[in-house]
Design a protein around this motif. Structure first.
Motif, PDB file in Angstrom:
ATOM      1  N   VAL A 607       0.946  -1.264   0.155  1.00 19.76           N
ATOM      2  CA  VAL A 607      -0.005  -0.206  -0.004  1.00 19.76           C
ATOM      3  C   VAL A 607       0.871   1.752  -0.101  1.00 19.76           C
ATOM      4  CG1 VAL A 607      -1.854   1.020   1.572  1.00 19.76           C
ATOM      5  CG2 VAL A 607      -1.926  -1.371   1.420  1.00 19.76           C
ATOM      6  N   LEU A 608       1.066   1.654  -1.035  1.00 19.34           N
ATOM      7  CA  LEU A 608       1.796   3.555  -1.414  1.00 19.34           C
ATOM      8  C   LEU A 608       1.154   4.549  -0.985  1.00 19.34           C
ATOM      9  CD1 LEU A 608       3.716   1.708  -4.158  1.00 19.34           C
ATOM     10  CD2 LEU A 608       3.991   0.725  -2.069  1.00 19.34           C
ATOM     11  N   SER A 609       2.082   5.476  -0.992  1.00 24.13           N
ATOM     12  CA  SER A 609       1.466   6.889  -0.642  1.00 24.13           C
ATOM     13  C   SER A 609       1.274   7.219  -2.403  1.00 24.13           C
ATOM     14  CB  SER A 609       2.490   7.742   0.178  1.00 24.13           C
ATOM     15  OG  SER A 609       1.761   9.355  -0.063  1.00 24.13           O
ATOM     16  N   LEU A 610       0.113   8.195  -1.818  1.00 30.99           N
ATOM     17  CA  LEU A 610      -0.428   8.141  -4.264  1.00 30.99           C
ATOM     18  C   LEU A 610       0.267   9.471  -4.296  1.00 30.99           C
ATOM     19  CD1 LEU A 610      -4.419   7.288  -4.099  1.00 30.99           C
ATOM     20  CD2 LEU A 610      -2.271   6.212  -4.475  1.00 30.99           C
ATOM     21  N   GLN A 611       1.031  10.362  -2.909  1.00 29.37           N
ATOM     22  CA  GLN A 611       1.427  11.539  -2.890  1.00 29.37           C
ATOM     23  C   GLN A 611       3.156  11.786  -3.284  1.00 29.37           C
ATOM     24  OE1 GLN A 611      -0.674  13.706  -3.632  1.00 29.37           O
ATOM     25  NE2 GLN A 611      -2.972  12.548  -3.344  1.00 29.37           N
ATOM     26  N   THR A 612       3.263  10.536  -2.766  1.00 30.29           N
ATOM     27  CA  THR A 612       5.118  10.388  -2.218  1.00 30.29           C
ATOM     28  C   THR A 612       5.994   9.391  -3.186  1.00 30.29           C
ATOM     29  OG1 THR A 612       4.815   9.603   0.144  1.00 30.29           O
ATOM     30  CG2 THR A 612       4.944  11.595  -0.438  1.00 30.29           C
ATOM     31  N   GLY A 613       4.666   8.137  -3.147  1.00 32.40           N
ATOM     32  CA  GLY A 613       4.797   7.216  -3.592  1.00 32.40           C
ATOM     33  C   GLY A 613       5.924   6.139  -2.385  1.00 32.40           C
ATOM     34  N   GLU A 614       6.079   6.327  -1.372  1.00 32.42           N
ATOM     35  CA  GLU A 614       7.370   5.901  -0.084  1.00 32.42           C
ATOM     36  C   GLU A 614       5.668   3.942   0.004  1.00 32.42           C
ATOM     37  OE1 GLU A 614       6.577   7.400   4.004  1.00 32.42           O
ATOM     38  OE2 GLU A 614       5.269   9.450   2.690  1.00 32.42           O
ATOM     39  N   LEU A 615       5.761   3.189   0.760  1.00 35.25           N
ATOM     40  CA  LEU A 615       5.576   2.271   1.009  1.00 35.25           C
ATOM     41  C   LEU A 615       5.071   2.685   2.093  1.00 35.25           C
ATOM     42  CD1 LEU A 615       4.858  -1.331   0.783  1.00 35.25           C
ATOM     43  CD2 LEU A 615       6.687  -1.833   1.914  1.00 35.25           C
ATOM     44  N   LEU A 616       3.982   2.504   2.885  1.00 29.75           N
ATOM     45  CA  LEU A 616       3.240   2.901   4.132  1.00 29.75           C
ATOM     46  C   LEU A 616       2.432   1.393   4.815  1.00 29.75           C
ATOM     47  CD1 LEU A 616       0.343   5.804   2.761  1.00 29.75           C
ATOM     48  CD2 LEU A 616       3.110   6.293   3.880  1.00 29.75           C
ATOM     49  N   ALA A 617       2.326   0.877   4.203  1.00 28.71           N
ATOM     50  CA  ALA A 617       1.606  -0.545   4.469  1.00 28.71           C
ATOM     51  C   ALA A 617       1.423  -1.705   3.824  1.00 28.71           C
ATOM     52  CB  ALA A 617       0.775  -0.072   4.872  1.00 28.71           C
ATOM     53  N   CYS A 813      -7.121  11.631  -2.532  1.00 27.79           N
ATOM     54  CA  CYS A 813      -7.097  10.513  -1.995  1.00 27.79           C
ATOM     55  C   CYS A 813      -5.678  10.271  -1.230  1.00 27.79           C
ATOM     56  CB  CYS A 813      -6.710   9.158  -3.476  1.00 27.79           C
ATOM     57  SG  CYS A 813      -7.153   7.488  -2.119  1.00 27.79           S
ATOM     58  N   ASP A 814      -5.370   9.223  -0.505  1.00 28.72           N
ATOM     59  CA  ASP A 814      -3.958   9.053   0.442  1.00 28.72           C
ATOM     60  C   ASP A 814      -3.217   8.763  -0.186  1.00 28.72           C
ATOM     61  OD1 ASP A 814      -4.772  11.260   2.206  1.00 28.72           O
ATOM     62  OD2 ASP A 814      -6.414  10.313   3.280  1.00 28.72           O
ATOM     63  N   ALA A 815      -3.484   6.566   0.326  1.00 24.21           N
ATOM     64  CA  ALA A 815      -2.973   6.499  -0.603  1.00 24.21           C
ATOM     65  C   ALA A 815      -3.570   5.380  -1.281  1.00 24.21           C
ATOM     66  CB  ALA A 815      -2.401   5.641   0.424  1.00 24.21           C
ATOM     67  N   GLY A 816      -3.025   4.143  -2.193  1.00 27.28           N
ATOM     68  CA  GLY A 816      -3.616   2.877  -2.875  1.00 27.28           C
ATOM     69  C   GLY A 816      -2.502   2.079  -2.745  1.00 27.28           C
ATOM     70  N   GLN A 817      -3.275   0.880  -4.343  1.00 23.50           N
ATOM     71  CA  GLN A 817      -2.475  -0.586  -4.177  1.00 23.50           C
ATOM     72  C   GLN A 817      -3.610  -0.300  -5.683  1.00 23.50           C
ATOM     73  OE1 GLN A 817      -5.142  -2.147  -0.127  1.00 23.50           O
ATOM     74  NE2 GLN A 817      -3.584  -3.852  -1.178  1.00 23.50           N
ATOM     75  N   GLY A 818      -2.313  -1.595  -6.593  1.00 22.71           N
ATOM     76  CA  GLY A 818      -3.249  -2.071  -6.935  1.00 22.71           C
ATOM     77  C   GLY A 818      -2.184  -2.610  -8.265  1.00 22.71           C
ATOM     78  N   HIS A 819      -2.542  -3.456  -9.921  1.00 26.21           N
ATOM     79  CA  HIS A 819      -1.099  -4.116 -10.504  1.00 26.21           C
ATOM     80  C   HIS A 819      -0.219  -3.213 -10.488  1.00 26.21           C
ATOM     81  CE1 HIS A 819      -2.717  -8.470 -10.392  1.00 26.21           C
ATOM     82  NE2 HIS A 819      -2.671  -7.642  -9.562  1.00 26.21           N
ATOM     83  N   LEU A 820      -1.101  -1.616 -10.603  1.00 27.01           N
ATOM     84  CA  LEU A 820       0.277  -0.398 -11.688  1.00 27.01           C
ATOM     85  C   LEU A 820       1.791  -0.757 -10.927  1.00 27.01           C
ATOM     86  CD1 LEU A 820       0.611   2.202 -13.734  1.00 27.01           C
ATOM     87  CD2 LEU A 820      -0.684   3.072 -11.489  1.00 27.01           C
ATOM     88  N   PHE A 821       1.046  -0.225  -9.408  1.00 25.60           N
ATOM     89  CA  PHE A 821       2.175  -1.064  -8.297  1.00 25.60           C
ATOM     90  C   PHE A 821       2.935  -2.019  -8.728  1.00 25.60           C
ATOM     91  CE2 PHE A 821      -0.699   2.695  -6.934  1.00 25.60           C
ATOM     92  CZ  PHE A 821      -0.157   3.609  -7.509  1.00 25.60           C
TER      93      PHE A 821
END
Length: 845
Positions: A607-617, A813-821
């Motif tokens: 689960v990555l931050s959509l703003q910074t790209g960092e790994l959150l969870a 949106c704060d964060a996201g996950q999916g096959h794009l990442f």
């Protein structure tokens, strides 16, 4: 004819008139007087011999005495005569002897002798003979009566105690030992009410005082009494004042052990009562038996009734009172009652002399009453023929009604009164067996019904109103099905209709259509109209199916299809559903086997931050590979939830994922890495889940806020208030709550403020619509804005394109996950790709 004129009876000359006077006196006696010489010849016989035996004095004088005496008594008579001639005192010279009459029969006589050989003018032995045959016959009859009443007491359920006016026990039947284990003699001479604890003594003394004060009352009470072996027994006592009855002259206490439901009978009274008191004792026993509520019956060897106690006379409508045994009874209905008994009863009586069981007896008004009977056959010792029968019968109507009630409770639903699952399964098995055995082709179908949205009735109306809905649904179903169809409550809000004797398979559809139409009319609950719909699955019973219950599963599968297709409709089970149901059962079986193996594994999606790209969870996702075949979670997770297998599976997921998180958090720079674990509603309902979560956190020394549980929106919508209460212990531990698949439940946005969530995960269906749907974009914008206002973080699922990523960034949106990442990865792959490099800006710290 004078004494001197009797032939062959000449006496020696005597002087004076004294001898003549003596002979006149002897001749006037009612007894037969015989004078015998020392050589045993007869000298003289009184005229009364003719009345006694039909012989004339002359005939007797001419006979050999041995002809007159019974052959079995001759030796005894000679021994008696020898004692008499030997000088035995007169008071001991008395003996019974059988003498022949002129008709050839034998008459019992009592012979008394006196030696008058020294008396001048007599010079002989004088024998006085008295007829005792009538007395012995009467004594025998009375003894037989006493034996019969003694047999009745042996088989009575009561123990009889008789006490005088001072309550001193004067008689105790021997049933005391059978009921309480104490010898009856131990109670003789003691006062009633002196045993037991204080409360029991006071109760008994109070009952005694009442029956003494009110002689016309019958007093009943129950007390607890210790058996000789230490067990406490509940004893029912019936006290009757019979002081005014000269045959009883006492307080009669009937008591029985009701702990074992009136199982014992009173024992036999003293066998060795003297003959003079037997008749009085028999009458006394009659009075005792008339107090008992059980039917007491005596019949002769041919089965004809010879005695009924009061309860039996009332039962059979015998109006005249019976004073004694052997009194004639007008019994036109039951005079040959034994002949009506079943063959095995008669056989048992013939083989064992006793029988115990249950039969139905007809009362005088025609009512048939079930009875528990104990019957005994008493045989003559010499011939082996049945002399008489005794019977004790107890009314078991109440017991049978209780048994029937318990049977109904065991096979019927308590709320609706419909047959329950147990009854239905038995009926279904019989129906399948009947179809299989029938030579004529026949059809039967099963309808599986489920009330649509039933949970909302409990939530909005309350559980009591929900029960009323179930009751009225049950009544309406019974009203619209055919006569003979079985309507059963299968469980919860599920009902089943079993339809046999169908002419065509389409007949079941007609019944289902009629049921749907019946529920177009709302139910009336406490004065308000309540709309209720049902979804119906229809399956035809296959008589060749080895498992009779398979049709329930088939109909259940069809019912789920009806719900999926829009509810309030019916669906017929087909082969496709059968294949799905078969696969479903196969997966369930595999799941159970897999619990013991190592077929499950976890993959992890970042689960990555959509703003910074960092790994959150990271989100833990379960994978299952069964014998080389990967099974999608969308297939096996719903089955695991329905069967309850999700509880042990979920416990394994939580344990494994937390162990992995603890390992990763030890890597440099990743101590703050967060983990999300999917948890089903079934897991949260398990009482041990909160303890499991707390234990896992403690075991791996995790910081609670780095763990969050994801729960689907549809679970929350079932009962938001109840779920909030269930999740509160997790919130108190510091565990995060994430609302997964938000939007699939079509919930109002206002629900967000009522749900105990920290994070909202936007369902991927809305994310996919960003490319071409302004409506989806507007919905996401509203949800993201509301989450920001409520202080909730927002995560988008299923991001697959850069455009979706960009638009979600623009919406905030704060964060996201999916096959794009990244897709979900195995632990080592995830570690190599994301954790073997320092986090961006050290945010994961």
């Amino acid at each position: 004819m004078s004494l001197e004129d009797q032939p062959n009876l000449s006496l020696e000359p005597v002087s004076g008139r004294s001898t003549a006077a003596l002979l006149e006196l002897l001749g006037a006696s009612g007894d037969v007087i015989i004078l015998i010489n020392e050589d045993l010849t007869i000298r003289w016989v009184s005229q009364s011999v003719e009345k006694f035996a039909g012989w004339t004095p002359a005939q007797v004088a001419s006979m050999d005495p041995g002809v007159l005496i019974h052959p079995k008594d001759i030796a005894h008579a000679m021994e008696y005569l020898a004692d008499l001639l030997g000088g035995a005192p007169p008071e001991s010279c008395r003996t019974p002897v059988r003498l022949r009459s002129s008709h050839g029969d034998w008459r019992w006589s009592e012979v008394t002798g006196i030696d008058l050989r020294e008396l001048e003018g007599v010079n002989a032995v004088a024998l006085s003979i008295r007829d005792t045959s009538g007395l012995l016959g009467s004594e025998k009859m009375v003894a037989e009566q006493a034996n019969r009443f003694e047999a009745l007491l042996r088989n009575s359920n009561d123990c009889i105690i008789v006490s005088d006016s001072d309550l001193i026990v004067t008689y105790v039947s021997s049933a005391m030992f059978r009921i309480l284990g104490y010898e009856p003699d131990l109670a003789l001479g003691h006062r009633l009410g002196t045993s037991g604890d204080q409360l029991e003594r006071e109760s008994m003394l109070g009952a005694c005082a009442q029956v003494l004060e009110h002689p016309d009352q019958v007093v009943r009470l129950e007390i607890q009494v210790a058996h000789a072996d230490g067990r406490m027994r509940i004893i029912e006592n019936v006290l009757t004042n019979c002081l005014s009855d000269p045959l009883v002259n006492g307080i009669v206490t009937n008591f029985r052990d009701v702990t074992d439901q009136r199982a014992a009978a009173a024992e036999l009274i003293d066998r060795n009562r003297q003959v003079a008191t037997v008749e009085a004792e028999s009458r006394r026993l009659i009075e005792m038996l008339n107090v008992t509520p059980d039917l007491t019956i005596l019949a002769d060897g041919q089965g004809t009734i010879t005695y009924l106690n009061a309860a039996a006379r009332e039962f059979f409508g015998v109006l005249q009172p019976q004073v004694d045994l052997g009194d004639p009874l007008e019994l036109p209905v039951i005079s040959n009652w034994l002949g009506a008994l079943k063959g095995e009863v008669l056989r048992s009586l013939g083989e064992n002399g006793k029988w115990a069981g249950e039969l139905t007896l007809r009362r005088h008004d025609g009512l048939r009453v079930p009875m528990a009977l104990r019957i005994f056959a008493y045989r003559e010792a010499e011939t082996g023929e049945v002399d008489f029968y005794s019977c004790v019968a107890s009314d078991i109507s109440e017991r049978q009604e209780l048994q029937a009630s318990l049977q109904i409770q065991a096979t019927h639903d308590q709320l609706t009164g419909l047959p329950n699952r147990i009854f239905l399964v038995e009926k279904l098995q019989r129906a399948v067996a009947g179809l299989h055995a029938s030579p004529v082709p026949s059809r039967a179908s099963l309808l599986f019904l489920d009330i649509d949205h039933f949970k909302k009735f409990n939530d909005t109306l309350g559980h009591s109103h929900g029960d009323q809905v179930l009751q009225q649904v049950a009544k309406r179903l019974e009203q619209v099905v055919r006569p003979g169809d079985i309507v059963a409550r299968f469980g919860g809000d599920e009902f089943i209709v079993l339809c046999e004797r169908l002419d065509a398979a389409s007949d079941a559809v007609v019944i289902a259509h009629r049921i749907n139409e019946a529920f177009l009319t709302p139910l009336r609950i406490d004065g308000a109209d309540v709309a209720v719909g049902v979804s119906i699955g229809i399956a035809q019973i296959d008589p060749q199916e080895e498992d009779p219950l398979a049709v329930i599963r088939d109909a259940d599968a069809a019912m789920y299809q009806a719900k999926t297709g829009g509810r309030g409709r019916w669906v017929i089970f087909d082969r496709k559903m059968g294949a799905q149901a078969t696969q479903r059962r196969r997966i369930e079986s595999w799941l159970r086997d897999s619990l013991e193996g190592k077929e499950f594994a976890l993959e992890y999606q970042p689960v990555l931050s959509l703003q910074t790209g960092e790994l959150l969870a990271v989100e833990a996702l379960i994978r299952w590979n069964h014998e080389g075949i990967g099974i999608d979670p969308s297939e096996f997770v719903p089955i695991a939830e329905e069967t309850g297998l999700i509880v042990p599976i979920g416990a394994w997921v939580l344990q494994t994922a937390c162990a992995q998180l603890a390992s990763w958090q030890k890597m440099p720079g990743w101590s703050g890495l967060r983990l999300a674990v999917n948890v089903s509603g079934r897991q949260l309902q398990d009482p041990g889940f909160n303890k499991l979560a707390a234990g896992v956190i403690a075991q791996y020394a995790l910081t609670p806020h780095t763990l969050s549980v994801e729960i689907t929106e549809t679970v929350f919508l079932e009962d938001a208030v109840a779920w909030a209460e269930r999740l509160e212990p997790l919130k108190q531990l510091g565990i995060g709550i994430s609302l997964d698949d938000f939007g699939t439940g079509y919930s109002s946005l206002t629900y967000l403020r009522r749900l105990p969530a920290d994070t909202v995960k936007l369902d991927q269906t809305f994310v996919k619509g960003l490319d071409n749907s302004d409506a989806d974009k507007a919905i996401l914008a509203a949800v993201i804005s509301l989450c920001s206002t409520l202080g909730l973080s927002c995560i988008a699922e299923g991001i697959e394109t850069p455009i979706q990523h960009q638009m979600l960034q623009e919406l905030g949106c704060d964060a996201g996950q999916g096959h794009l990442f990244s897709p979900s990865l195995q632990p080592q792959e995830f570690e190599n790709q994301f954790l073997n490099k320092p986090p961006i800006g050290g945010a994961a710290q």
